[in-house]
Design an enzyme around this catalytic site. Structure first.
Site, PDB file in Angstrom:
ATOM      1  N   HIS A 196       0.968  -1.221  -0.035  1.00 22.10           N
ATOM      2  CA  HIS A 196      -0.126  -0.239  -0.149  1.00 22.10           C
ATOM      3  C   HIS A 196       0.971   1.222  -0.101  1.00 22.10           C
ATOM      4  O   HIS A 196       0.645   1.969   0.939  1.00 22.10           O
ATOM      5  CB  HIS A 196      -0.862   0.068   1.261  1.00 22.10           C
ATOM      6  CG  HIS A 196      -2.280  -1.042   1.036  1.00 22.10           C
ATOM      7  ND1 HIS A 196      -3.181  -0.973   0.273  1.00 22.10           N
ATOM      8  CD2 HIS A 196      -2.249  -2.252   1.386  1.00 22.10           C
ATOM      9  CE1 HIS A 196      -3.942  -1.887   0.182  1.00 22.10           C
ATOM     10  NE2 HIS A 196      -3.450  -2.719   0.979  1.00 22.10           N
ATOM     11  N   HIS A 217       1.153  -8.531  -1.480  1.00 17.72           N
ATOM     12  CA  HIS A 217       0.556  -8.474  -2.770  1.00 17.72           C
ATOM     13  C   HIS A 217       0.902  -7.875  -3.841  1.00 17.72           C
ATOM     14  O   HIS A 217       0.585  -6.868  -4.220  1.00 17.72           O
ATOM     15  CB  HIS A 217      -1.065  -8.455  -2.340  1.00 17.72           C
ATOM     16  CG  HIS A 217      -1.530  -7.326  -1.670  1.00 17.72           C
ATOM     17  ND1 HIS A 217      -1.031  -6.011  -2.041  1.00 17.72           N
ATOM     18  CD2 HIS A 217      -2.473  -7.417  -0.794  1.00 17.72           C
ATOM     19  CE1 HIS A 217      -1.552  -4.901  -1.265  1.00 17.72           C
ATOM     20  NE2 HIS A 217      -2.486  -5.734  -0.396  1.00 17.72           N
ATOM     21  N   ASN A 220      -0.356  -5.239  -6.516  1.00 20.80           N
ATOM     22  CA  ASN A 220      -1.547  -4.415  -5.935  1.00 20.80           C
ATOM     23  C   ASN A 220      -1.234  -3.269  -5.036  1.00 20.80           C
ATOM     24  O   ASN A 220      -0.617  -3.770  -4.271  1.00 20.80           O
ATOM     25  CB  ASN A 220      -2.586  -5.607  -5.471  1.00 20.80           C
ATOM     26  CG  ASN A 220      -3.089  -6.502  -6.487  1.00 20.80           C
ATOM     27  OD1 ASN A 220      -2.790  -7.607  -6.466  1.00 20.80           O
ATOM     28  ND2 ASN A 220      -3.887  -6.067  -7.426  1.00 20.80           N
ATOM     29  N   HIS A 252      -6.847 -10.121  -9.304  1.00 22.49           N
ATOM     30  CA  HIS A 252      -5.871  -9.082  -8.650  1.00 22.49           C
ATOM     31  C   HIS A 252      -4.721  -8.897  -9.683  1.00 22.49           C
ATOM     32  O   HIS A 252      -4.160  -7.814  -9.718  1.00 22.49           O
ATOM     33  CB  HIS A 252      -5.550  -9.501  -7.416  1.00 22.49           C
ATOM     34  CG  HIS A 252      -6.529  -9.551  -6.288  1.00 22.49           C
ATOM     35  ND1 HIS A 252      -7.550 -10.037  -6.105  1.00 22.49           N
ATOM     36  CD2 HIS A 252      -6.519  -8.444  -5.413  1.00 22.49           C
ATOM     37  CE1 HIS A 252      -8.149  -9.589  -5.094  1.00 22.49           C
ATOM     38  NE2 HIS A 252      -7.698  -8.501  -4.604  1.00 22.49           N
ATOM     39  N   ASP A 275      -5.246 -13.199   0.493  1.00 22.24           N
ATOM     40  CA  ASP A 275      -6.109 -11.774   1.015  1.00 22.24           C
ATOM     41  C   ASP A 275      -7.533 -12.226   1.116  1.00 22.24           C
ATOM     42  O   ASP A 275      -8.154 -11.495   0.775  1.00 22.24           O
ATOM     43  CB  ASP A 275      -5.794 -10.920  -0.149  1.00 22.24           C
ATOM     44  CG  ASP A 275      -5.885  -9.478   0.380  1.00 22.24           C
ATOM     45  OD1 ASP A 275      -5.823  -9.274   1.641  1.00 22.24           O
ATOM     46  OD2 ASP A 275      -6.241  -8.562  -0.393  1.00 22.24           O
TER      47      ASP A 275
END
Length: 386
Positions: A196, A217, A220, A252, A275
């Protein structure tokens, strides 16, 4: 002692003899007592005939938000963690990290206490905790609520000190956390992951140098690979020491991108995560909607999405991820099984205990049929049908 026989054994090691069609796995209590030829099983040891198929190390999932109809953020308790691991065990996962996405400090404290309790009570399948946030980039927050996103403060660091004693994975954005703080977190025993994040290449590299060793991930919710600015994706693919989790659900990440990542990363540095959200193992299965931060999330064609179409985790289970690797990506079966067990164990630092089949390791196993559908699991030597 018991012997599991009549299945092709994949030990999870990458060496000659790591796949055997005539082997027996000996279990003594909660440990693996050995892998021997079936003809060498001691005569007084009961044999459990598996009837064919594949016997492999139980899957390990480092990113599980929910399962069995429950979301860890909604009620981060011992009971919720137990329900989540039970739901995922049906799909071959024998160990996981209950995952709390960005939330208040009090909710984080409750989650840490719940996992500490689960570890103390030896709840089967709970390996530790994944705190995904809140020290992330608002620009790459995905479905994370912006209210609690912030750089770490002294109270946050004091809270994280309460996670000592069990594996704790912390996802953060390297551009929002100073390298000195990253070093202090790593020195305190936290397993750090970049995610993120809108980090530029040099910011990501500084984070890796300070102690971040995983990327959450891959592809993403992060800065993408560009021709002149490689971003976090480029930094992750370029650094041979960094592990990368990846969601292989066909939603994803494009199959071609998964394939490129698998080719780019050194052997053993790409592993599977789900996830997963509450629909996995829930009544109604992948059609069961849920709420996140009080907002409805619907499930459409295997995708968990909010009202505005933002992906909100997945409805993926680990057995499906393995099948997707083999059938969609073209990854050899033995490697796909390692991506679901051995490599996440390596990344979390628990490879001496789990992720492979060898004498002395935990008797955490999965039995798959020829279509790679789970038939049974063993956690600590105790069997459950899937």
């Amino acid at each position: 002692m018991q012997a599991l026989v009549n299945a092709t054994v994949h030990t999870g090691f990458d060496e000659a003899g790591a796949v055997a069609g005539d082997a027996a796995v000996l279990i003594d209590g909660d440990r693996i007592a050995g892998v021997v030829q079936r003809s060498a099983v001691p005569p007084r040891v009961p044999q459990h005939d598996l009837g064919g198929g594949i016997l492999a190390p139980g899957f390990i999932d480092l990113q599980v938000n929910g399962g069995g109809g429950l979301l860890f953020n909604d009620r981060p308790t011992l009971g919720t963690a137990r329900r989540i691991v039970e739901a995922h065990r049906r799909f071959g996962t024998t160990g996981l990290l209950p995952t709390l996405i960005t939330d208040s400090r009090s909710i984080r404290a409750t989650a840490i206490a719940a996992v500490r309790q689960a570890i103390a009570r030896r709840v089967p399948g709970v390996l530790g905790l994944h705190l995904e946030g809140p020290h992330i980039a608002a620009a790459r927050r995905g479905v994370h609520h912006p209210r609690h996103i912030a750089p770490p403060e002294p109270d946050d660091l004091a809270l994280l000190a309460g996670a000592n004693g069990f594996p704790t994975l912390l996802t953060l954005a390297p551009e929002t956390v100073p390298p000195d703080t990253v070093r202090a977190m790593a020195a305190a025993g936290l397993v750090l992951s970049a995610g993120h994040s809108a980090a530029r290449l040099e910011e990501a590299r500084a984070g890796f140098a300070a102690g971040i060793r995983i990327v959450t991930h891959l592809f993403n919710a992060m800065s993408q690979l560009g021709s002149r600015e490689p971003g976090l994706v480029g930094a992750a693919l370029d650094d041979d020491a960094v592990w990368c989790g990846i969601i292989v659900d066909g939603h994803h990440v494009h199959d071609a991108s998964v394939r490129l990542a698998w080719r780019a990363k050194p052997h053993g540095k790409l592993f599977l995560v789900t996830d997963a959200m509450p629909p996995v193992g829930a009544e109604g299965g992948d059609k069961a909607g849920f709420t996140l931060y009080g907002e409805p999330v619907r499930v459409e064609d295997g995708r968990c999405v909010t009202a505005d179409g933002t992906l909100a985790g997945s409805a993926l289970d680990m057995a499906s991820a393995v099948r997707n690797c083999v059938e969609r990506i073209g990854i050899p079966l033995d490697e796909a099984l390692r991506m679901a067990a051995a490599y996440p164990a390596d990344a979390l630092g628990i490879a001496q205990e789990r992720g492979r089949i060898r004498t002395g390791m935990a008797a955490d196993l999965v039995h798959l049929d020829e279509r790679l559908m789970p038939r049974a699991t063993w956690v600590g030597g105790k069997m459950a049908l899937c």
